[in-house]
Design a protein around this motif. Structure first.
Motif, mmCIF file in Angstrom:
data_model
loop_
_atom_site.group_PDB
_atom_site.id
_atom_site.type_symbol
_atom_site.label_atom_id
_atom_site.label_comp_id
_atom_site.label_asym_id
_atom_site.label_seq_id
_atom_site.Cartn_x
_atom_site.Cartn_y
_atom_site.Cartn_z
ATOM 1 N N PRO A 104 -7.296 14.566 -8.489
ATOM 2 C CA PRO A 104 -8.224 15.164 -9.462
ATOM 3 C C PRO A 104 -7.843 16.590 -9.860
ATOM 4 N N GLU A 105 -7.465 17.395 -8.859
ATOM 5 C CA GLU A 105 -7.099 18.780 -9.144
ATOM 6 C C GLU A 105 -5.800 18.856 -9.953
ATOM 7 N N LEU A 106 -4.819 18.035 -9.589
ATOM 8 C CA LEU A 106 -3.549 18.045 -10.316
ATOM 9 C C LEU A 106 -3.734 17.558 -11.746
ATOM 10 N N PHE A 107 -4.553 16.543 -11.926
ATOM 11 C CA PHE A 107 -4.829 16.055 -13.274
ATOM 12 C C PHE A 107 -5.402 17.182 -14.132
ATOM 13 N N LYS A 108 -6.385 17.886 -13.589
ATOM 14 C CA LYS A 108 -7.038 18.951 -14.347
ATOM 15 C C LYS A 108 -6.070 20.075 -14.679
ATOM 16 N N SER A 109 -5.250 20.491 -13.698
ATOM 17 C CA SER A 109 -4.342 21.620 -13.931
ATOM 18 C C SER A 109 -3.257 21.262 -14.947
ATOM 19 N N LEU A 110 -2.731 20.032 -14.875
ATOM 20 C CA LEU A 110 -1.697 19.624 -15.820
ATOM 21 C C LEU A 110 -2.274 19.365 -17.203
ATOM 22 N N GLU A 111 -3.515 18.900 -17.236
ATOM 23 C CA GLU A 111 -4.177 18.671 -18.526
ATOM 24 C C GLU A 111 -4.343 19.974 -19.299
ATOM 25 N N GLN A 112 -4.592 21.051 -18.580
ATOM 26 C CA GLN A 112 -4.850 22.339 -19.222
ATOM 27 C C GLN A 112 -3.626 22.928 -19.917
ATOM 28 N N VAL A 113 -2.438 22.541 -19.477
ATOM 29 C CA VAL A 113 -1.215 23.116 -20.056
ATOM 30 C C VAL A 113 -0.394 22.076 -20.816
ATOM 31 N N ARG A 114 -0.974 20.900 -21.031
ATOM 32 C CA ARG A 114 -0.215 19.843 -21.690
ATOM 33 C C ARG A 114 0.026 20.187 -23.159
ATOM 34 N N TRP A 115 1.257 19.984 -23.604
ATOM 35 C CA TRP A 115 1.632 20.298 -24.978
ATOM 36 C C TRP A 115 1.467 19.083 -25.878
ATOM 37 N N ASN A 116 1.295 19.366 -27.169
ATOM 38 C CA ASN A 116 1.067 18.324 -28.161
ATOM 39 C C ASN A 116 2.344 18.072 -28.958
ATOM 40 N N LEU A 117 2.707 16.806 -29.082
ATOM 41 C CA LEU A 117 3.962 16.437 -29.731
ATOM 42 C C LEU A 117 4.028 16.917 -31.178
ATOM 43 N N GLU A 118 2.936 16.871 -31.878
ATOM 44 C CA GLU A 118 2.927 17.252 -33.290
ATOM 45 C C GLU A 118 2.689 18.744 -33.494
ATOM 46 N N LYS A 119 1.778 19.317 -32.716
ATOM 47 C CA LYS A 119 1.335 20.687 -32.972
ATOM 48 C C LYS A 119 2.160 21.754 -32.270
ATOM 49 N N ASP A 120 2.731 21.423 -31.121
ATOM 50 C CA ASP A 120 3.381 22.451 -30.315
ATOM 51 C C ASP A 120 4.905 22.480 -30.432
ATOM 52 N N ILE A 121 5.473 21.551 -31.177
ATOM 53 C CA ILE A 121 6.907 21.564 -31.444
ATOM 54 C C ILE A 121 7.106 22.069 -32.875
#
Length: 286
Positions: A4-21
């Motif tokens: 649960p903690e790892l999911f939350k931490s990685l979700e917070q910094v996940r990049w978007n294929l369309e918007k962040d490239i």
């Protein structure tokens, strides 16, 4: 449970294929045919997260926490393949890997000790983080440079997540975990002594398919990885030292002692193995 903690931490910094490239910053004049071919090979290599996930789920059937984390790791690793293929689709469509080429790197891995496999992939994430950082420096086209920097950061975060599970294993399994982690740490930090790059995608994993039982051996160009590292991105001794230092630093934190050389780590490994060999009754106080 770490998931649960790892999911939350990685979700917070996940990049978007369309918007962040920054797709609109593409400069065709700064992408060579040679560079584009390496992107193709990396896209296929990253697809091997699929059989690796199947291996992890099979060999860790008794660990639902870790298997749940695989849902995050698998998603993010497959996105690495996807973003590289999207780059080719937009700018070099003739080089997009075929489905058959992708499927060729999906093959069964032989069962292996889960703790050693965990450590192997922890070291693999560290190595891949440095490979991609080096590749970003070598490339001249700005969009692919940003892509390699982006996925290198993912690899570093994945390494951190694996380290959390390694710490958990030390609490639950003690010296057996220490011995497994130290054994693979010595192997993976000794890459400069081997002929081939030490990474999970370049290790033999299916005896029945030998010698075509590494991910790299099943690429359209099986010799690509060595050429990419040695002659293209120039992953030299200075870069390799960064990998080794990072492995030793993390194991120093994990084992709560300082390792500055592989030799020191190997001596620690031998101490643990010798300690495990002492019969339990001899370890009891008088």
């Amino acid at each position: 449970m770490l998931y649960p903690e790892l999911f939350k931490s990685l979700e917070q910094v996940r990049w978007n294929l369309e918007k962040d490239i920054p797709w609109d910053q593409f400069d065709a004049s700064r992408l060579t045919d040679e560079q584009a071919q390496t992107i193709r090979m990396n896209a296929i290599t990253e697809w091997s997260a699929l059989p690796a996930t199947e291996m992890f789920l099979r060999d860790n059937r008794g660990d639902s926490d870790f298997c749940a984390f695989m849902s995050v790791w698998f998603f993010e690793e497959q996105k690495h393949s996807l973003v590289l293929m999207e780059y080719l689709r937009r700018f070099r469509p003739e080089l997009v890997p075929t489905e058959a080429e992708l499927h060729n790197v999906r093959f069964e891995f032989d069962p292996a000790p889960p703790l050693e496999t965990l450590m192997l992939h922890f070291c693999g994430e560290i190595r891949l983080n440095h490979w991609y950082r080096c590749a970003a420096d070598w490339h001249t086209e700005p969009v692919i440079r940003q892509i390699y920097r982006t996925i290198s950061q993912d690899e570093a975060r994945h390494g951190g997540a694996y380290l959390r599970y390694m710490k958990k294993a030390l609490v639950e399994m003690g010296d057996s975990a220490r011995a497994a982690f130290a054994k693979i740490g010595v192997l993976m930090a000794s890459a400069r002594r081997t002929e081939k790059p030490l990474h999970p995608t370049n290790l033999h994993v299916n005896q029945a398919l030998f010698p075509n039982d590494t991910v790299q051996s099943r690429l359209p160009d099986p010799e690509w990885l060595e050429r990419w590292l040695d002659n293209q991105i120039h992953f030299d001794a200075e870069w390799e030292k960064k990998v080794v230092d990072r492995i030793l630093h993390n194991l120093s934190l994990l084992f709560e002692r300082t390792f500055t050389t592989v030799q020191e780590l190997n001596r620690y490994r031998k101490d643990i193995v010798n300690r495990m060999a002492v019969p339990a009754q001899e370890q009891q106080p008088a």
